[in-house]
Design a protein around this motif. Structure first.
Motif, PDB file in Angstrom:
ATOM      1  N   PHE A  26       0.807  -1.217   0.000  1.00  0.00           N
ATOM      2  CA  PHE A  26       0.000   0.000   0.000  1.00  0.00           C
ATOM      3  C   PHE A  26       0.845   1.276   0.000  1.00  0.00           C
ATOM      4  O   PHE A  26       0.309   2.375  -0.056  1.00  0.00           O
ATOM      5  N   LYS A  27       2.157   1.115   0.100  1.00  0.00           N
ATOM      6  CA  LYS A  27       3.085   2.248   0.059  1.00  0.00           C
ATOM      7  C   LYS A  27       2.860   3.246   1.189  1.00  0.00           C
ATOM      8  O   LYS A  27       2.811   4.460   0.986  1.00  0.00           O
ATOM      9  N   ILE A  28       2.712   2.697   2.398  1.00  0.00           N
ATOM     10  CA  ILE A  28       2.691   3.511   3.609  1.00  0.00           C
ATOM     11  C   ILE A  28       3.526   2.798   4.657  1.00  0.00           C
ATOM     12  O   ILE A  28       3.783   1.596   4.548  1.00  0.00           O
ATOM     13  N   SER A  29       3.961   3.512   5.672  1.00  0.00           N
ATOM     14  CA  SER A  29       4.793   2.897   6.704  1.00  0.00           C
ATOM     15  C   SER A  29       3.961   1.970   7.587  1.00  0.00           C
ATOM     16  O   SER A  29       2.737   2.117   7.690  1.00  0.00           O
ATOM     17  N   VAL A  30       4.625   1.034   8.236  1.00  0.00           N
ATOM     18  CA  VAL A  30       3.939   0.144   9.184  1.00  0.00           C
ATOM     19  C   VAL A  30       3.331   0.983  10.300  1.00  0.00           C
ATOM     20  O   VAL A  30       2.198   0.744  10.725  1.00  0.00           O
ATOM     21  N   ASP A  31       4.077   1.959  10.776  1.00  0.00           N
ATOM     22  CA  ASP A  31       3.579   2.826  11.850  1.00  0.00           C
ATOM     23  C   ASP A  31       2.274   3.505  11.437  1.00  0.00           C
ATOM     24  O   ASP A  31       1.303   3.515  12.205  1.00  0.00           O
ATOM     25  N   ASP A  32       2.230   4.054  10.235  1.00  0.00           N
ATOM     26  CA  ASP A  32       0.999   4.693   9.757  1.00  0.00           C
ATOM     27  C   ASP A  32      -0.116   3.674   9.555  1.00  0.00           C
ATOM     28  O   ASP A  32      -1.271   3.948   9.881  1.00  0.00           O
TER      29      ASP A  32
ATOM     30  N   PRO B  86      -4.975   7.304  11.846  1.00  0.00           N
ATOM     31  CA  PRO B  86      -6.307   7.232  11.230  1.00  0.00           C
ATOM     32  C   PRO B  86      -6.259   7.774   9.799  1.00  0.00           C
ATOM     33  O   PRO B  86      -5.843   8.904   9.579  1.00  0.00           O
ATOM     34  N   ILE B  87      -6.622   6.942   8.865  1.00  0.00           N
ATOM     35  CA  ILE B  87      -6.690   7.373   7.466  1.00  0.00           C
ATOM     36  C   ILE B  87      -8.150   7.699   7.207  1.00  0.00           C
ATOM     37  O   ILE B  87      -8.946   6.826   6.901  1.00  0.00           O
ATOM     38  N   ASP B  88      -8.467   8.973   7.377  1.00  0.00           N
ATOM     39  CA  ASP B  88      -9.868   9.383   7.322  1.00  0.00           C
ATOM     40  C   ASP B  88     -10.247  10.117   6.044  1.00  0.00           C
ATOM     41  O   ASP B  88     -11.375  10.525   5.888  1.00  0.00           O
ATOM     42  N   SER B  89      -9.275  10.255   5.133  1.00  0.00           N
ATOM     43  CA  SER B  89      -9.588  10.903   3.866  1.00  0.00           C
ATOM     44  C   SER B  89      -8.548  10.510   2.821  1.00  0.00           C
ATOM     45  O   SER B  89      -7.461  10.028   3.152  1.00  0.00           O
ATOM     46  N   ILE B  90      -8.874  10.747   1.586  1.00  0.00           N
ATOM     47  CA  ILE B  90      -7.937  10.483   0.494  1.00  0.00           C
ATOM     48  C   ILE B  90      -6.723  11.385   0.635  1.00  0.00           C
ATOM     49  O   ILE B  90      -5.598  10.972   0.372  1.00  0.00           O
TER      50      ILE B  90
ATOM     51  N   THR C  94      -5.327  12.453   3.382  1.00  0.00           N
ATOM     52  CA  THR C  94      -4.459  11.834   4.392  1.00  0.00           C
ATOM     53  C   THR C  94      -3.676  10.688   3.779  1.00  0.00           C
ATOM     54  O   THR C  94      -2.469  10.571   3.990  1.00  0.00           O
ATOM     55  N   LEU C  95      -4.352   9.856   3.013  1.00  0.00           N
ATOM     56  CA  LEU C  95      -3.691   8.725   2.371  1.00  0.00           C
ATOM     57  C   LEU C  95      -2.587   9.197   1.433  1.00  0.00           C
ATOM     58  O   LEU C  95      -1.467   8.678   1.465  1.00  0.00           O
ATOM     59  N   TYR C  96      -2.858  10.184   0.608  1.00  0.00           N
ATOM     60  CA  TYR C  96      -1.835  10.690  -0.310  1.00  0.00           C
ATOM     61  C   TYR C  96      -0.641  11.272   0.447  1.00  0.00           C
ATOM     62  O   TYR C  96       0.502  11.069   0.047  1.00  0.00           O
TER      63      TYR C  96
END
Length: 87
Positions: free
Chosen positions: A56-62, A67-71, A73-75
């Motif tokens: 998913f190309k994000i850190s394990v910590d993240d 909280p990924i509450d929006s696109i 935030t994800l980007y």
């Protein structure tokens, strides 16, 4: 296991328009494991967490704590992950 991980995993999977079965195939695990991680509070082992975060190309910590509450935030999380080697 972190409730945040369950929610993030589900959101990330859906954001990529993947079924549990499709994600499981890409991670080389069973669909039941994905369902357990998303809904039953089962915790994946560290090596699988690393594989999921890389996919998913994000850190394990993240993945586990943010909280990924929006696109947006994800980007932002993905940009941070992808640019970490430039620092």
């Amino acid at each position: 296991m972190s409730l945040q991980l369950s929610e993030n995993l589900r959101l990330l999977r859906k954001e990529m328009n993947l079924s549990q079965h499709e994600l499981a195939q890409r991670l080389d695990i069973s669909r039941n494991k994905i369902a357990s991680y998303e809904g039953k509070g089962i915790e994946p082992k560290l090596n699988l967490l690393l594989k999921i975060s890389s996919f998913f190309k994000i850190s394990v910590d993240d993945l586990v704590r943010t909280p990924i509450d929006s696109i947006d935030t994800l980007y932002n999380l993905r940009n941070s992950y992808l640019n970490k080697d430039d620092e």
